[in-house]
Design a protein around this motif. Structure first.
Motif, PDB file in Angstrom:
ATOM      1  N   ASP A 225       0.811  -1.216   0.000  1.00 48.32           N
ATOM      2  CA  ASP A 225       0.000   0.000   0.000  1.00 48.32           C
ATOM      3  C   ASP A 225       0.845   1.266   0.000  1.00 48.32           C
ATOM      4  O   ASP A 225       0.336   2.358  -0.263  1.00 48.32           O
ATOM      5  N   SER A 226       2.150   1.132   0.302  1.00 49.69           N
ATOM      6  CA  SER A 226       3.047   2.287   0.254  1.00 49.69           C
ATOM      7  C   SER A 226       4.489   1.802   0.106  1.00 49.69           C
ATOM      8  O   SER A 226       4.807   0.662   0.454  1.00 49.69           O
ATOM      9  N   VAL A 227       5.324   2.675  -0.422  1.00 52.15           N
ATOM     10  CA  VAL A 227       6.756   2.399  -0.575  1.00 52.15           C
ATOM     11  C   VAL A 227       7.524   3.638  -0.140  1.00 52.15           C
ATOM     12  O   VAL A 227       7.213   4.753  -0.567  1.00 52.15           O
ATOM     13  N   SER A 228       8.541   3.430   0.710  1.00 47.06           N
ATOM     14  CA  SER A 228       9.349   4.546   1.199  1.00 47.06           C
ATOM     15  C   SER A 228      10.780   4.429   0.689  1.00 47.06           C
ATOM     16  O   SER A 228      11.329   3.320   0.605  1.00 47.06           O
ATOM     17  N   PHE A 229      11.380   5.575   0.384  1.00 46.31           N
ATOM     18  CA  PHE A 229      12.763   5.657  -0.087  1.00 46.31           C
ATOM     19  C   PHE A 229      13.519   6.590   0.846  1.00 46.31           C
ATOM     20  O   PHE A 229      13.173   7.775   0.970  1.00 46.31           O
ATOM     21  N   THR A 230      14.542   6.051   1.502  1.00 50.67           N
ATOM     22  CA  THR A 230      15.355   6.857   2.404  1.00 50.67           C
ATOM     23  C   THR A 230      16.719   7.091   1.767  1.00 50.67           C
ATOM     24  O   THR A 230      17.410   6.142   1.375  1.00 50.67           O
ATOM     25  N   ILE A 231      17.107   8.351   1.651  1.00 51.03           N
ATOM     26  CA  ILE A 231      18.386   8.707   1.032  1.00 51.03           C
ATOM     27  C   ILE A 231      19.528   8.323   1.969  1.00 51.03           C
ATOM     28  O   ILE A 231      19.529   8.667   3.152  1.00 51.03           O
ATOM     29  N   GLY A 232      20.500   7.601   1.431  1.00 53.63           N
ATOM     30  CA  GLY A 232      21.701   7.262   2.193  1.00 53.63           C
ATOM     31  C   GLY A 232      22.842   8.182   1.770  1.00 53.63           C
ATOM     32  O   GLY A 232      22.819   9.384   2.036  1.00 53.63           O
ATOM     33  N   GLU A 233      23.824   7.606   1.075  1.00 59.74           N
ATOM     34  CA  GLU A 233      24.897   8.433   0.533  1.00 59.74           C
ATOM     35  C   GLU A 233      24.403   9.202  -0.691  1.00 59.74           C
ATOM     36  O   GLU A 233      23.431   8.800  -1.350  1.00 59.74           O
ATOM     37  N   THR A 234      25.089  10.297  -0.992  1.00 61.62           N
ATOM     38  CA  THR A 234      24.689  11.112  -2.136  1.00 61.62           C
ATOM     39  C   THR A 234      25.900  11.474  -2.991  1.00 61.62           C
ATOM     40  O   THR A 234      27.046  11.459  -2.524  1.00 61.62           O
ATOM     41  N   PHE A 235      25.604  11.786  -4.260  1.00 67.22           N
ATOM     42  CA  PHE A 235      26.593  12.422  -5.129  1.00 67.22           C
ATOM     43  C   PHE A 235      26.343  13.929  -5.024  1.00 67.22           C
ATOM     44  O   PHE A 235      25.300  14.430  -5.464  1.00 67.22           O
ATOM     45  N   ASN A 236      27.283  14.631  -4.400  1.00 67.65           N
ATOM     46  CA  ASN A 236      27.084  16.042  -4.124  1.00 67.65           C
ATOM     47  C   ASN A 236      27.576  16.910  -5.277  1.00 67.65           C
ATOM     48  O   ASN A 236      28.418  16.506  -6.075  1.00 67.65           O
ATOM     49  N   SER A 237      27.022  18.128  -5.349  1.00 62.70           N
ATOM     50  CA  SER A 237      27.385  19.038  -6.425  1.00 62.70           C
ATOM     51  C   SER A 237      27.305  20.469  -5.914  1.00 62.70           C
ATOM     52  O   SER A 237      27.367  20.713  -4.708  1.00 62.70           O
ATOM     53  N   TYR A 238      27.137  21.398  -6.834  1.00 67.45           N
ATOM     54  CA  TYR A 238      27.144  22.813  -6.467  1.00 67.45           C
ATOM     55  C   TYR A 238      26.024  23.121  -5.477  1.00 67.45           C
ATOM     56  O   TYR A 238      26.248  23.793  -4.470  1.00 67.45           O
ATOM     57  N   PHE A 239      24.813  22.664  -5.795  1.00 72.48           N
ATOM     58  CA  PHE A 239      23.687  22.842  -4.872  1.00 72.48           C
ATOM     59  C   PHE A 239      23.578  21.612  -3.979  1.00 72.48           C
ATOM     60  O   PHE A 239      23.693  20.482  -4.456  1.00 72.48           O
ATOM     61  N   PRO A 240      23.344  21.792  -2.686  1.00 72.06           N
ATOM     62  CA  PRO A 240      23.303  20.651  -1.774  1.00 72.06           C
ATOM     63  C   PRO A 240      21.986  19.865  -1.858  1.00 72.06           C
ATOM     64  O   PRO A 240      21.898  18.779  -1.278  1.00 72.06           O
ATOM     65  N   ASP A 241      20.986  20.434  -2.542  1.00 64.94           N
ATOM     66  CA  ASP A 241      19.676  19.771  -2.573  1.00 64.94           C
ATOM     67  C   ASP A 241      19.754  18.454  -3.354  1.00 64.94           C
ATOM     68  O   ASP A 241      20.192  18.419  -4.498  1.00 64.94           O
ATOM     69  N   CYS A 242      19.288  17.387  -2.705  1.00 68.38           N
ATOM     70  CA  CYS A 242      19.262  16.072  -3.364  1.00 68.38           C
ATOM     71  C   CYS A 242      17.908  15.895  -4.051  1.00 68.38           C
ATOM     72  O   CYS A 242      16.855  16.151  -3.451  1.00 68.38           O
ATOM     73  N   CYS A 243      17.940  15.443  -5.300  1.00 67.60           N
ATOM     74  CA  CYS A 243      16.724  15.416  -6.121  1.00 67.60           C
ATOM     75  C   CYS A 243      16.416  14.008  -6.628  1.00 67.60           C
ATOM     76  O   CYS A 243      17.319  13.209  -6.887  1.00 67.60           O
TER      77      CYS A 243
END
Length: 254
Positions: A225-243
Motif C-alpha cells: 500500500d506504500s513504498v518509502s525511499f530513504t536517502i543514504g549516501e549522495t553524489f554532491n554538487s554545487y547545490f546541496p539539494d538532493c533530487c
C-alpha cells in the motif's frame, strides 16, 4: 264354376323373408369391405419400470432407486488447491541497468501513485516552481522532488501511497534533477537508497549516470500500500539539494 284356389304367402311372412335376405346380403357386403389388421411399422417405446417394492422381490425397488439416484446425482466439484501463503521475507531485490522489457511492452502493467509525502521539501524563491513529493511520481522527468533539509539530504524520506494494495515487480528510477544535463550536474542525487516495501527493507546502490535505473524483485511483492525511499549516501554538487525526478512502479505479470 268352382276352381282351385292359389296358395299365397301371407304379407307378414313376405316382409320377414325380405328382411332376412337383405340382412344376409348386408352381412356379406360388410365382410368384403372390412379392412384386415396391418402390422405396426414402428416399435412401441417401453415405459420405465416403476420402482415399487413387493413382498416377492423387495430388493428390486431399492436397486431401481439407487440407479436413478446415480443418474441424477450432481458430481462434487474438485476443490481448488490452497495457495501457499505469501512470505515477503523470501523476496530479493537488486539493481539492474537494463530494463526488464516484459514489464514495459504494455502500459497496463504501470501502477499509479495516489499521493506522496516526504520529511522535507525545498521551497523555491520562484513560487511557480514546485518541488513537492508528488513531483517524483507525476510521469514528468522534467519535474522533481527536492529535499529541503540541512546538509546533502542524507536520511530524508519520500513515501508513495497507493489507493489500494498492489503487487510490485519492478521500479524505474530517474535520480537527480532531469530538467537538463546542467541541472543534473549542479544538483545532488542519491548514491544509495533504502527501500521499504511490504515490510521488507533493501539497500540499493546506484551509479552516477543520467539514465534509467531499475530495481527488480525476485517475485512480485504483494499487498503493497506504500513504498518509502530513504536517502543514504549522495553524489554532491554545487547545490546541496538532493533530487529525485521520477519513480515508476510496475505490477507483476499475470
Amino acid at each position: 264354376m268352382s276352381g282351385k284356389r292359389k296358395k299365397t304367402i301371407p304379407p307378414v311372412l313376405g316382409i320377414l323373408l325380405i328382411l332376412v335376405v337383405a340382412g344376409g346380403l348386408f352381412a356379406a357386403l360388410i365382410t368384403l369391405i372390412k379392412p384386415k389388421n396391418q402390422p405396426l411399422s414402428f416399435s412401441v417405446p417401453k415405459l420405465p419400470k416403476r420402482a415399487e417394492s413387493t413382498a416377492e422381490n423387495p430388493g428390486e425397488a431399492e436397486e431401481g432407486q439407487s440407479s436413478e439416484a446415480q443418474a441424477t446425482e450432481t458430481p462434487t466439484p474438485t476443490p481448488e488447491p490452497t495457495p501457499e501463503p505469501f512470505d515477503a521475507s523470501r523476496v530479493q531485490a537488486g539493481y539492474s541497468a537494463d530494463a526488464p522489457t516484459q514489464y514495459f511492452t504494455d502500459h497496463e502493467y504501470r501502477l499509479f501513485v495516489d499521493s506522496a509525502e516526504a520529511t522535507s521539501e525545498l521551497v523555491q524563491h520562484d513560487e511557480t516552481i514546485n518541488n513537492s513529493p508528488i513531483r517524483a511520481f507525476d510521469g514528468d522527468v522534467a519535474s522533481s522532488w527536492q529535499e529541503g533539509a540541512e546538509g546533502y539530504g542524507e536520511g530524508q524520506v519520500i513515501t508513495a501511497h497507493f489507493s489500494e494494495p498492489v503487487s510490485v515487480s519492478c521500479m524505474k528510477l530517474n535520480l537527480g534533477n532531469w530538467k537538463s544535463e546542467e541541472s543534473y550536474e549542479r544538483n545532488g542525487r542519491p548514491k544509495t537508497l533504502r527501500i521499504d516495501i511490504g515490510g521488507q527493507s533493501y539497500d540499493i546502490e546506484f551509479p552516477d549516470e543520467m539514465k534509467d535505473h531499475y530495481v527488480v524483485f525476485s517475485e512480485p511483492m504483494q499487498n503493497v500500500d506504500s513504498v518509502s525511499f530513504t536517502i543514504g549516501e549522495t553524489f554532491n554538487s554545487y547545490f546541496p539539494d538532493c533530487c529525485i525526478s521520477e519513480i515508476e512502479f510496475y505490477k507483476g505479470l499475470e
